[in-house]
Write a protein that holds these residues in place. Structure first.
Motif, PDB file in Angstrom:
ATOM      1  N   SER A  21      12.541  79.051  13.529  1.00 55.18           N
ATOM      2  CA  SER A  21      11.656  80.174  13.183  1.00 55.18           C
ATOM      3  C   SER A  21      12.299  81.546  13.394  1.00 55.18           C
ATOM      4  N   LYS A  22      13.550  81.557  13.844  1.00 57.31           N
ATOM      5  CA  LYS A  22      14.219  82.826  14.132  1.00 57.31           C
ATOM      6  C   LYS A  22      15.057  83.273  12.938  1.00 57.31           C
ATOM      7  N   GLU A  23      14.808  84.489  12.465  1.00 51.75           N
ATOM      8  CA  GLU A  23      15.569  85.018  11.333  1.00 51.75           C
ATOM      9  C   GLU A  23      17.040  85.185  11.707  1.00 51.75           C
ATOM     10  N   ARG A 174      17.114  78.231   7.437  1.00 54.19           N
ATOM     11  CA  ARG A 174      16.995  79.686   7.308  1.00 54.19           C
ATOM     12  C   ARG A 174      17.540  80.175   5.960  1.00 54.19           C
ATOM     13  N   GLU A 178      15.448  82.561   3.580  1.00 52.69           N
ATOM     14  CA  GLU A 178      15.877  83.949   3.457  1.00 52.69           C
ATOM     15  C   GLU A 178      16.696  84.231   2.200  1.00 52.69           C
ATOM     16  N   THR A 286      26.638  81.454   8.319  1.00 50.35           N
ATOM     17  CA  THR A 286      25.500  81.399   9.236  1.00 50.35           C
ATOM     18  C   THR A 286      25.650  80.176  10.126  1.00 50.35           C
TER      19      THR A 286
END
Length: 453
Positions: A21-23, A174, A178, A286
């Motif tokens: 849940s962390k960008e 992510r 994103e 990433t």
């Protein structure tokens, strides 16, 4: 919504995806990078640069060493301060270029967009190759090679692998949230190159937010759909993914292209979009940072070549109150324990796990109980207990007959073994011996043939 699908075998390790849940946080530039010339499957890249040469961010510093190879780009602007053998994250020492960043240099910006989907397939392939794109799910197979199947292969489907079945890793998750549009755009580019009529984005059902977002974005594309999958390891394996999505079996010794499929990781697809539309080379990644020893677990965008030690420090470092026991490159199932944190992040690095004594604890080892749990778990339909007994007896030819070379190193057998037997570790060593003998025999045969001329 389409019914969830799965494959035979597999396991259900605990869900420890605490960073989902962390960008993504973009990290500052490192003071130096170590860029290995072998960051992909195939021939290492080759460089003619020398110490004290000045390079610019995005510049090619090493050309492909063969067809199955990929160029390496400078990931910072600066001066080459070393060139030689350095420790590679996978264990050996291999040639690498060390660049000291020029803190006063202005880096080029890749922000000029073209509509790459209008390019002919050959131009798309060349842009992917020039950007050094490789599989970013861990295998690091050069993307331009994967998208150039044999002329005899008729590809009807491109599957984007968004399963991310390894416990702990969430960087692909992510990316799907994103960089959704880039993921879809990369899929469309891949479909055009191989002339595929349908595209599938395959995602495990523990990522419902990604499933729902991408499902909404592709609703206007009749040839693309999202395929939810049952959360099960190793759902992200190529053969398992193809079976789950299409119910096609890739025969042993064959490739996905032999059954009309190309499989690409979702993060690779986003990189393909950047390469084709913006001319952006693969210079950053990433990476998931997790484990009870780190202060700030999460997903971080970092320049390739940054040492793992610097990477951890940039994120806030380690907790003082929890001693570090083990650092793993990749996921807990198929990752490798690191022996030196001064090794760099490479193109295929997807995760760094910093484990405590409790997390790194292994089962107490006993003899095989013949319980058959490893047979039930094997996604390839092998009999690991039989193969292991042959390997331990040194009967490698018989182990080969039992299918050891079809093992995909997923570790499911070792995970479920109540006796704590290191089955997959034994198989990896044995396979390396078998393949080395085959290579030696082929070389002797070629030499004998040459001597008869």
């Amino acid at each position: 919504m389409i019914d969830k699908k799965t494959f035979n075998g597999g396991i259900h390790p605990p869900a420890i995806k605490v960073t989902h849940s962390k960008e993504v946080v973009k990290l500052p530039l490192p003071d130096k990078v170590i860029l290995h010339l072998s960051q992909h499957i195939g021939a290492p890249a080759k460089s003619n640069l020398q110490i004290n040469d000045v390079v610019t961010y995005g510049q090619v510093i090493a050309e492909p060493g063969g067809f199955v190879s990929a160029p390496i780009h400078a990931t910072v602007s600066g001066k080459i301060i070393a060139y030689g053998n350095f420790k590679h994250p996978l264990g050996q020492s291999t040639p690498a270029i060390v660049i000291e960043r020029d803190k006063n240099a202005n880096e080029p910006v890749f922000d000029t967009r073209i509509n790459g989907i209008n390019l002919p397939p050959s131009d798309i392939i060349n842009k992917i190759k020039s950007a050094g794109i490789v599989g970013l799910g861990g295998a690091a197979f050069p993307a331009h090679v994967k998208l150039s199947p044999p002329p005899s292969a008729v590809i009807d489907t491109v599957i984007l692998n968004g399963a991310e079945c390894e416990p702990s890793l969430t960087s692909d998750h992510r990316t799907m949230l994103e960089l959704s549009e880039k993921v879809i755009d990369g899929l469309k580019l891949a479909m055009k190159v191989v002339n595929a009529k349908q595209g599938i984005i395959a995602i495990e059902d523990n990522k419902m937010d990604a499933i729902e977002k991408l499902d909404e974005l592709v609703k206007d594309y009749p040839d693309i759909y999202v395929q939810p999958l049952v959360t099960k390891y190793p759902q992200g394996g190529e053969k398992q993914l193809i079976y789950s999505c299409l119910h096609r079996e890739v025969p042993n010794g064959k490739l996905p292209s032999d059954v009309g499929v190309v499989v690409m990781n979702v993060t690779t697809a986003a990189a393909v979009s950047d390469a084709v539309n913006y001319g952006q080379p693969l210079t950053e990644k990433t990476v998931t940072l997790a484990g009870s020893c780190v202060k700030n677990p999460g997903n971080y965008r970092v320049r390739i070549g940054t040492t793992i030690s610097d990477f951890i420090q940039m994120t806030g470092g380690l907790k003082e109150e929890i001693p570090l026991r083990k650092v793993i490159l990749g996921g807990p199932m198929m990752g490798f324990a690191l022996y030196d944190l001064n090794t760099p992040i490479i193109k295929g690095t997807s995760g760094i796990l910093c484990w405590s004594e409790e997390e790194a604890k292994q089962k107490e080892r006993t003899s095989c109980l013949h319980c058959g749990k490893c047979v039930e778990a094997c996604p390839m339909g092998l009999e690991p207990l039989v193969i292991d007994s042959l390997v331990n007896a040194g009967r490698l030819a018989e182990a080969e007959s039992e299918g050891i070379l079809n093992c995909v190193n997923c570790g499911s057998c070792a995970y479920v073994c109540p006796g704590g037997n290191p089955l997959v570790q034994n198989f990896i060593v044995a396979k390396n011996k078998i393949l080395a003998e085959k290579k030696k025999a082929a070389a002797l045969a070629a030499a004998a043939k040459e001597s008869k001329k």
